[in-house]
Write an enzyme that holds these catalytic residues in place. Structure first.
Site, PDB file in Angstrom:
ATOM      1  N   GLY A  38      74.099  68.464  55.371  1.00 23.02           N
ATOM      2  CA  GLY A  38      73.638  67.183  54.812  1.00 23.02           C
ATOM      3  C   GLY A  38      73.519  66.139  55.906  1.00 23.02           C
ATOM      4  O   GLY A  38      74.347  66.097  56.818  1.00 23.02           O
ATOM      5  N   GLY A  44      78.983  69.440  59.790  1.00 20.11           N
ATOM      6  CA  GLY A  44      80.302  69.360  59.174  1.00 20.11           C
ATOM      7  C   GLY A  44      80.996  70.712  59.138  1.00 20.11           C
ATOM      8  O   GLY A  44      80.812  71.534  60.046  1.00 20.11           O
ATOM      9  N   THR A  71      78.749  73.793  59.188  1.00 15.80           N
ATOM     10  CA  THR A  71      78.168  73.997  60.525  1.00 15.80           C
ATOM     11  C   THR A  71      79.189  74.655  61.457  1.00 15.80           C
ATOM     12  O   THR A  71      78.830  75.506  62.273  1.00 15.80           O
ATOM     13  CB  THR A  71      77.705  72.637  61.096  1.00 15.80           C
ATOM     14  N   THR A  96      79.882  63.999  59.104  1.00 15.72           N
ATOM     15  CA  THR A  96      79.775  64.100  57.646  1.00 15.72           C
ATOM     16  C   THR A  96      80.348  62.824  57.037  1.00 15.72           C
ATOM     17  O   THR A  96      81.347  62.287  57.526  1.00 15.72           O
ATOM     18  CB  THR A  96      80.510  65.308  57.033  1.00 15.72           C
ATOM     19  N   ASP A 131      81.855  62.876  54.413  1.00 13.51           N
ATOM     20  CA  ASP A 131      83.056  63.283  53.651  1.00 13.51           C
ATOM     21  C   ASP A 131      84.340  63.143  54.472  1.00 13.51           C
ATOM     22  O   ASP A 131      85.431  63.126  53.915  1.00 13.51           O
ATOM     23  CB  ASP A 131      82.934  64.745  53.202  1.00 13.51           C
ATOM     24  N   MET A 148      80.625  59.997  46.721  1.00 10.73           N
ATOM     25  CA  MET A 148      80.507  61.399  47.147  1.00 10.73           C
ATOM     26  C   MET A 148      81.825  61.808  47.802  1.00 10.73           C
ATOM     27  O   MET A 148      82.835  61.114  47.667  1.00 10.73           O
ATOM     28  CB  MET A 148      79.342  61.555  48.111  1.00 10.73           C
ATOM     29  N   GLY A 149      81.801  62.896  48.531  1.00  9.85           N
ATOM     30  CA  GLY A 149      83.019  63.338  49.214  1.00  9.85           C
ATOM     31  C   GLY A 149      83.288  64.816  49.034  1.00  9.85           C
ATOM     32  O   GLY A 149      84.269  65.344  49.553  1.00  9.85           O
ATOM     33  N   GLU A 198      83.647  62.296  43.573  1.00 10.32           N
ATOM     34  CA  GLU A 198      82.871  63.269  42.782  1.00 10.32           C
ATOM     35  C   GLU A 198      83.674  64.541  42.511  1.00 10.32           C
ATOM     36  O   GLU A 198      83.446  65.224  41.526  1.00 10.32           O
ATOM     37  CB  GLU A 198      81.542  63.605  43.468  1.00 10.32           C
ATOM     38  N   VAL A 216      72.666  57.342  48.216  1.00 15.73           N
ATOM     39  CA  VAL A 216      72.530  56.039  48.873  1.00 15.73           C
ATOM     40  C   VAL A 216      73.612  55.895  49.957  1.00 15.73           C
ATOM     41  O   VAL A 216      73.417  55.219  50.968  1.00 15.73           O
ATOM     42  CB  VAL A 216      72.600  54.905  47.813  1.00 15.73           C
TER      43      VAL A 216
HETATM   44  O1  F6P Z   1      78.665  66.850  52.575  1.00 18.18           O
HETATM   45  C1  F6P Z   1      77.998  65.661  52.380  1.00 18.18           C
HETATM   46  C2  F6P Z   1      77.591  65.497  50.946  1.00 18.18           C
HETATM   47  O2  F6P Z   1      76.912  64.264  50.808  1.00 18.18           O
HETATM   48  C3  F6P Z   1      78.724  65.596  49.919  1.00 18.18           C
HETATM   49  O3  F6P Z   1      79.464  64.409  49.817  1.00 18.18           O
HETATM   50  C4  F6P Z   1      77.941  65.935  48.672  1.00 18.18           C
HETATM   51  O4  F6P Z   1      78.774  66.627  47.753  1.00 18.18           O
HETATM   52  C5  F6P Z   1      76.853  66.818  49.189  1.00 18.18           C
HETATM   53  O5  F6P Z   1      76.709  66.519  50.569  1.00 18.18           O
HETATM   54  C6  F6P Z   1      75.516  66.620  48.510  1.00 18.18           C
HETATM   55  O6  F6P Z   1      74.643  67.564  49.033  1.00 18.18           O
HETATM   56  P1  F6P Z   1      73.069  67.545  48.886  1.00 18.18           P
HETATM   57  O7  F6P Z   1      72.508  66.589  49.884  1.00 18.18           O
HETATM   58  O8  F6P Z   1      72.683  68.939  49.180  1.00 18.18           O
HETATM   59  O9  F6P Z   1      72.760  67.093  47.502  1.00 18.18           O
END
Ligand code: F6P
Length: 373
Positions: free
Chosen positions: A12, A111, A114, A134, A136, A178-179, A231, A298
């Site tokens: 991501g 992250g 990777t 990341t 997260d 997120m997280g 989340e 966002v």
């Molecule tokens: O790992 C980063 C992250 O934004 C997480 O917080 C989230 O669960 C996930 O990626 C969302 O992934 P995607 O961009 O594939 O929807």
């Protein structure tokens, strides 16, 4: 002989990726006279030999840009989805590309996924280094990851803004960060934004305890409450179901294991709307109107904060030094104000959760913030 390195961004995207690309590239060029190839769309571009030469002009003007100028993808290097139902092991093709360009190193900005991919590539002889990015903040063996500070800033601003509208309407405002499976973002933004309840995956919550804390605030004269929920936050009941499934996976043989794993995926899918469910249960239990804000992607967008730019820049320049020393098979980790090369074996497959004795949790409890337990 020209010394050449490759660089790619995987998983991501996250604010600070371009700052890191710039730092690795500029330091490699200026300090060591290296050429830099930027591979497109993560490991996929490495496998398909899709790249561009990054000269100093390409590396200028990108420090403040969000996203990644190289593009990214989420793939497993040993099981690349060809899009027609077939998977291939891409590692041999990637090694051939590395040999063709005589790359001294491949730098992967990513992250935990990777780090796993990088270790698999190191195992087939590719000289690889990773930098921890990341939102997260869950990469093991580094104090912090770039992207986290920016996402925390965005989530904090959201919590700030929700305060005034929560106050006007006397509502419960539930805001989801997120997280993935960890609670750093919800905890950091919740604390910085003054949330009244913070729910993180590391502490399974009791919804009745959360409702009681909101009711107690109400009784004490506070007419609104802000709930910051990660989340990945999970109720005590669901955590018990998940843990028992995980325990069964550990002891089962392969066919049974696969069927439990399938059930687990279904269970996780059903939990996906957990925040919506949480808000409506809190409304029912407290009699207070509730509203939900899901921050989503966002949190990954836009320009990085100064702290993320600095972190990405110092890790990137240190990475160039490690390459020049012949160090590879490592994560370039932040340790206080210094950097350390940590073997990928110590990083891959591990997740840095919020430790239950972390000072931020202690701080939250001192302030009377409810953590759902
Ligand atoms: O790992 C980063 C992250 O934004 C997480 O917080 C989230 O669960 C996930 O990626 C969302 O992934 P995607 O961009 O594939 O929807």
């Amino acid at each position: 002989m020209v010394r050449t390195i490759g660089i790619l961004t995987a998983g991501g995207d996250s604010p600070g990726l371009n700052a890191a690309i710039r730092a690795v590239g500029k330091a490699a060029q200026r300090a060591y006279g290296m050429e830099v190839l930027g591979f497109k769309d993560g490991f996929l571009g490495l496998m398909q030999n899709r790249y561009e030469h990054l000269d100093s002009d390409d590396l200028s003007g990108i420090l403040t840009r969000g996203g990644t100028v190289l593009g990214t993808s989420r793939i497993k290097v040993n099981r690349v989805d060809l899009g027609d139902g077939r998977d291939v092991d891409g590692r041999q093709a990637m090694r051939e590309v590395v040999e063709q360009h005589e790359l001294e190193a491949v730098v992967c900005l990513g992250g935990d996924g990777t780090a796993k991919n990088a270790l698999k590539l190191a195992d087939v002889g590719i000289p690889i280094l990773t930098l921890p990015k990341t939102i997260d903040n869950d990469v093991a063996e580094t104090d912090v990851t770039f992207g986290f500070d920016t996402a925390m800033y965005i989530a904090t601003e959201a919590v700030d803004r929700l305060h005034s509208t929560a106050h006007s309407h006397h509502r419960i405002m539930v805001v989801e960060t997120m997280g993935h499976s960890v609670g750093w973002l919800a905890l950091g933004a919740g604390l910085a934004g003054g949330a009244d309840v913070i729910l993180i995956p590391e502490i399974p919550y009791d919804v009745e305890a959360v409702a009681s804390s909101i009711a107690a605030r109400r009784a004490a004269g506070s007419t609104f409450s802000i709930v910051a929920v990660a989340e990945g936050a999970i109720s005590k009941e669901d955590a018990a179901i998940r843990d028992s499934m995980q325990a069964k996976i550990g002891s089962a043989d392969d066919p049974v294991k696969n069927s439990i794993k399938r059930k687990m995926r279904e269970f996780e899918g059903a939990r996906a709307g957990g925040t919506v469910q949480l808000a409506s249960t809190l409304e029912a239990l407290t009699g207070l109107e509730s509203r939900i804000t899901i921050l989503g992607h966002v949190q990954r967008g836009g320009t990085p904060t100064p702290a993320d730019r600095l972190l990405a820049t110092r890790l990137g320049t240190a990475c160039a030094d490690f390459i020049a020393d012949g160090t590879h098979g490592v994560l370039v980790a932040a340790k206080g104000q210094t950097t350390e090369a940590v073997p990928l074996k110590k990083v891959a497959g591990r997740t840095k959760s919020v430790p239950l004795d972390h000072p931020w949790l202690d701080t939250a409890r001192h302030l009377g913030i409810a953590l759902g337990d």
